[in-house]
Design an enzyme around this catalytic site. Structure first.
Site, PDB file in Angstrom:
ATOM      1  N   SER A  19       0.819 -19.139  -1.720  1.00 58.96           N
ATOM      2  CA  SER A  19       2.187 -19.617  -1.928  1.00 58.96           C
ATOM      3  C   SER A  19       2.172 -20.801  -2.878  1.00 58.96           C
ATOM      4  O   SER A  19       1.624 -21.864  -2.566  1.00 58.96           O
ATOM      5  CB  SER A  19       2.810 -20.036  -0.599  1.00 58.96           C
ATOM      6  OG  SER A  19       3.981 -20.791  -0.865  1.00 58.96           O
ATOM      7  N   HIS A  44       2.875 -15.543  -3.951  1.00 61.87           N
ATOM      8  CA  HIS A  44       4.061 -15.721  -3.108  1.00 61.87           C
ATOM      9  C   HIS A  44       4.921 -16.850  -3.679  1.00 61.87           C
ATOM     10  O   HIS A  44       4.440 -17.957  -3.925  1.00 61.87           O
ATOM     11  CB  HIS A  44       3.602 -16.061  -1.685  1.00 61.87           C
ATOM     12  CG  HIS A  44       4.700 -16.108  -0.672  1.00 61.87           C
ATOM     13  ND1 HIS A  44       5.201 -14.984  -0.054  1.00 61.87           N
ATOM     14  CD2 HIS A  44       5.379 -17.153  -0.147  1.00 61.87           C
ATOM     15  CE1 HIS A  44       6.147 -15.336   0.800  1.00 61.87           C
ATOM     16  NE2 HIS A  44       6.288 -16.656   0.762  1.00 61.87           N
ATOM     17  N   ASP A  46       8.388 -19.019  -3.099  1.00 60.12           N
ATOM     18  CA  ASP A  46       9.401 -19.402  -2.115  1.00 60.12           C
ATOM     19  C   ASP A  46      10.645 -19.955  -2.790  1.00 60.12           C
ATOM     20  O   ASP A  46      10.581 -20.952  -3.506  1.00 60.12           O
ATOM     21  CB  ASP A  46       8.818 -20.475  -1.174  1.00 60.12           C
ATOM     22  CG  ASP A  46       7.794 -19.886  -0.235  1.00 60.12           C
ATOM     23  OD1 ASP A  46       8.138 -18.946   0.488  1.00 60.12           O
ATOM     24  OD2 ASP A  46       6.636 -20.362  -0.240  1.00 60.12           O
ATOM     25  N   MET A  48      14.412 -21.479  -2.180  1.00 67.58           N
ATOM     26  CA  MET A  48      15.239 -22.139  -1.155  1.00 67.58           C
ATOM     27  C   MET A  48      16.509 -22.692  -1.787  1.00 67.58           C
ATOM     28  O   MET A  48      16.470 -23.264  -2.876  1.00 67.58           O
ATOM     29  CB  MET A  48      14.456 -23.300  -0.540  1.00 67.58           C
ATOM     30  CG  MET A  48      13.109 -22.883   0.012  1.00 67.58           C
ATOM     31  SD  MET A  48      12.214 -24.312   0.635  1.00 67.58           S
ATOM     32  CE  MET A  48      10.659 -23.524   1.107  1.00 67.58           C
ATOM     33  N   HIS A  77      10.120 -14.598  -1.905  1.00 67.78           N
ATOM     34  CA  HIS A  77      10.672 -14.794  -0.555  1.00 67.78           C
ATOM     35  C   HIS A  77      11.953 -15.601  -0.691  1.00 67.78           C
ATOM     36  O   HIS A  77      11.907 -16.795  -0.967  1.00 67.78           O
ATOM     37  CB  HIS A  77       9.600 -15.537   0.278  1.00 67.78           C
ATOM     38  CG  HIS A  77      10.042 -15.939   1.650  1.00 67.78           C
ATOM     39  ND1 HIS A  77       9.322 -16.830   2.424  1.00 67.78           N
ATOM     40  CD2 HIS A  77      11.118 -15.583   2.397  1.00 67.78           C
ATOM     41  CE1 HIS A  77       9.936 -17.005   3.580  1.00 67.78           C
ATOM     42  NE2 HIS A  77      11.033 -16.271   3.592  1.00 67.78           N
ATOM     43  N   MET A  79      14.946 -17.508   0.635  1.00 70.99           N
ATOM     44  CA  MET A  79      15.530 -18.226   1.774  1.00 70.99           C
ATOM     45  C   MET A  79      16.907 -18.708   1.327  1.00 70.99           C
ATOM     46  O   MET A  79      17.115 -19.878   1.001  1.00 70.99           O
ATOM     47  CB  MET A  79      14.612 -19.389   2.178  1.00 70.99           C
ATOM     48  CG  MET A  79      13.337 -18.896   2.862  1.00 70.99           C
ATOM     49  SD  MET A  79      12.016 -20.118   2.911  1.00 70.99           S
ATOM     50  CE  MET A  79      11.186 -19.692   1.393  1.00 70.99           C
ATOM     51  N   MET A 148       7.700 -14.957  10.077  1.00 72.87           N
ATOM     52  CA  MET A 148       7.567 -16.396   9.810  1.00 72.87           C
ATOM     53  C   MET A 148       6.925 -17.065  11.023  1.00 72.87           C
ATOM     54  O   MET A 148       7.439 -16.966  12.141  1.00 72.87           O
ATOM     55  CB  MET A 148       8.936 -17.029   9.558  1.00 72.87           C
ATOM     56  CG  MET A 148       9.627 -16.596   8.278  1.00 72.87           C
ATOM     57  SD  MET A 148       8.697 -16.911   6.774  1.00 72.87           S
ATOM     58  CE  MET A 148       8.455 -18.691   6.854  1.00 72.87           C
ATOM     59  N   PHE A 154       9.825 -25.530   4.641  1.00 69.29           N
ATOM     60  CA  PHE A 154       8.818 -26.497   4.188  1.00 69.29           C
ATOM     61  C   PHE A 154       7.412 -25.919   4.338  1.00 69.29           C
ATOM     62  O   PHE A 154       7.132 -25.219   5.312  1.00 69.29           O
ATOM     63  CB  PHE A 154       8.902 -27.791   5.012  1.00 69.29           C
ATOM     64  CG  PHE A 154      10.220 -28.489   4.836  1.00 69.29           C
ATOM     65  CD1 PHE A 154      10.418 -29.395   3.796  1.00 69.29           C
ATOM     66  CD2 PHE A 154      11.287 -28.207   5.683  1.00 69.29           C
ATOM     67  CE1 PHE A 154      11.649 -30.015   3.613  1.00 69.29           C
ATOM     68  CE2 PHE A 154      12.522 -28.832   5.513  1.00 69.29           C
ATOM     69  CZ  PHE A 154      12.708 -29.740   4.476  1.00 69.29           C
ATOM     70  N   GLY A 155       6.554 -26.246   3.391  1.00 69.41           N
ATOM     71  CA  GLY A 155       5.146 -25.925   3.525  1.00 69.41           C
ATOM     72  C   GLY A 155       4.474 -26.971   4.401  1.00 69.41           C
ATOM     73  O   GLY A 155       5.076 -27.993   4.732  1.00 69.41           O
ATOM     74  N   GLY A 156       3.248 -26.697   4.783  1.00 70.30           N
ATOM     75  CA  GLY A 156       2.450 -27.700   5.486  1.00 70.30           C
ATOM     76  C   GLY A 156       2.789 -27.908   6.952  1.00 70.30           C
ATOM     77  O   GLY A 156       2.366 -28.891   7.551  1.00 70.30           O
ATOM     78  N   ASP A 186       3.612 -15.675   7.307  1.00 72.58           N
ATOM     79  CA  ASP A 186       3.835 -16.826   6.420  1.00 72.58           C
ATOM     80  C   ASP A 186       4.081 -18.072   7.266  1.00 72.58           C
ATOM     81  O   ASP A 186       5.021 -18.102   8.065  1.00 72.58           O
ATOM     82  CB  ASP A 186       5.069 -16.504   5.554  1.00 72.58           C
ATOM     83  CG  ASP A 186       5.426 -17.583   4.544  1.00 72.58           C
ATOM     84  OD1 ASP A 186       4.703 -18.586   4.444  1.00 72.58           O
ATOM     85  OD2 ASP A 186       6.450 -17.394   3.855  1.00 72.58           O
ATOM     86  N   GLY A 187       3.232 -19.088   7.055  1.00 67.81           N
ATOM     87  CA  GLY A 187       3.455 -20.381   7.705  1.00 67.81           C
ATOM     88  C   GLY A 187       2.262 -20.861   8.505  1.00 67.81           C
ATOM     89  O   GLY A 187       1.880 -20.236   9.487  1.00 67.81           O
ATOM     90  N   GLY A 188       1.656 -21.949   8.033  1.00 65.26           N
ATOM     91  CA  GLY A 188       0.574 -22.579   8.788  1.00 65.26           C
ATOM     92  C   GLY A 188      -0.704 -21.761   8.855  1.00 65.26           C
ATOM     93  O   GLY A 188      -1.508 -21.937   9.773  1.00 65.26           O
ATOM     94  N   GLY A 208      -0.232 -21.491   1.687  1.00 66.54           N
ATOM     95  CA  GLY A 208       0.123 -22.514   0.711  1.00 66.54           C
ATOM     96  C   GLY A 208      -0.877 -23.653   0.723  1.00 66.54           C
ATOM     97  O   GLY A 208      -1.832 -23.688  -0.066  1.00 66.54           O
TER      98      GLY A 208
HETATM   99  C1  DX5 Z   1       7.960 -21.920   4.182  1.00 65.70           C
HETATM  100  C2  DX5 Z   1       7.473 -20.958   3.130  1.00 65.70           C
HETATM  101  C3  DX5 Z   1       6.016 -20.753   3.100  1.00 65.70           C
HETATM  102  C4  DX5 Z   1       5.177 -21.970   2.800  1.00 65.70           C
HETATM  103  C5  DX5 Z   1       3.886 -21.811   3.535  1.00 65.70           C
HETATM  104  O1  DX5 Z   1       9.351 -21.846   4.246  1.00 65.70           O
HETATM  105  O2  DX5 Z   1       8.063 -19.682   3.325  1.00 65.70           O
HETATM  106  O3  DX5 Z   1       5.664 -19.697   2.198  1.00 65.70           O
HETATM  107  O4  DX5 Z   1       4.893 -22.139   1.443  1.00 65.70           O
HETATM  108  O5  DX5 Z   1       3.176 -22.967   3.389  1.00 65.70           O
HETATM  109  P1  DX5 Z   1       1.914 -23.313   4.302  1.00 65.70           P
HETATM  110  O6  DX5 Z   1       0.913 -22.211   4.117  1.00 65.70           O
HETATM  111  O7  DX5 Z   1       1.460 -24.602   3.765  1.00 65.70           O
HETATM  112  O8  DX5 Z   1       2.405 -23.361   5.739  1.00 65.70           O
HETATM  113 ZN    ZN Z   2       7.353 -17.966   2.073  1.00 67.88          ZN
END
Ligand code: DX5
Ligand code: ZN
Length: 231
Positions: A19, A44, A46, A48, A77, A79, A148, A154-156, A186-188, A208
């Protein structure tokens, strides 16, 4: 550069989708080339809108700018509260695959139809609080389901283990459809949480921070994730 939608990839294979939300945007092309060379299966992206999720990211001009940088499918993706309004711009910008949220507004069947009519593959996703059953009306129309494992925006963030039963249930449901459908998470995701979701039936890993901000560098981090396919 040759483009291909997700339907060209087999759901029997483990696929990685770094991502770019966690990439260094000042060196975005270089970051994408690094993960492409390191064997990523798709990129990927994202998107938003500051309304569906409380954050803004990037839009069609960035998708258009990265399009010539890689031949990998761009896994977009969305959002967005109103995806139907923006899908044409992402298709024109060079998306290969578009995933929309089931909680979005508009005629989602028509939106998925428009994505497919443009020669792209389709995906549907859901927030952690939305039950898997909400996807049922769309399963016949998608090439990928995205679970999800963080609240989108948010990432991270930390991986939500409470979503693992949903991954397992959806894998079973998708297998019963009798045609190949990818199951993306996707996520964490890092090496440890990826192991968990792969064991539950996921075959596409979005990562990500664990790739682009890895102390050992993106290429090595990605190699670690890809090695999961052989364990
Ligand atoms: C969050 C995004 C993810 C994000 C994942 O809304 O959809 O794609 O980039 O980031 P990490 O892998 O850091 O959780
Ligand atoms: Zn995503």
């Amino acid at each position: 550069m040759a483009r291909h939608p997700l339907t060209d990839l087999s759901p029997r294979n483990l696929l990685t989708a770094p991502s770019i939300l966690a990439a260094d945007f000042a060196r975005l092309g270089e970051e994408i080339r690094t993960v492409d060379t390191a064997g990523a299966d798709m990129i990927h992206v994202d998107i938003m809108d500051g309304h569906f999720v409380p954050n803004l990211s990037i839009g069609p001009p960035v998708v258009q700018a990265i399009r010539p940088v890689t031949g990998l499918p761009l896994d977009v993706h969305l959002m967005l509260t109103d995806p139907g309004r923006y899908v044409p711009a992402f298709l024109a910008a060079g998306a290969d695959h578009i995933t929309i949220h089931v909680e979005s507004e508009g005629d989602l069947h028509a939106i998925l139809g428009a994505i497919r009519a443009a020669g792209c593959s389709t995906g549907i996703t859901l927030r952690p609080g939305t039950p898997a059953e909400a996807l049922e009306p769309y399963l016949a129309e998608v090439d990928m389901v995205l679970v999800m494992t963080v609240e989108p925006g948010f990432g991270g963030q930390s991986f939500r283990a409470d979503q693992v039963p949903k991954i397992r249930a959806l894998r079973e449901r998708l297998d019963a459809l009798g045609r190949p459908v990818h199951l993306e998470v996707d996520g964490g995701l890092n090496l440890e949480t990826s192991r968990t979701v792969v064991a539950a039936g996921a075959n596409v890993l979005v990562a990500g921070n664990s790739v682009f901000r890895a102390p050992e560098g993106a290429a090595r981090a990605l190699a670690g994730l890809r090695a999961l396919a052989r364990t």
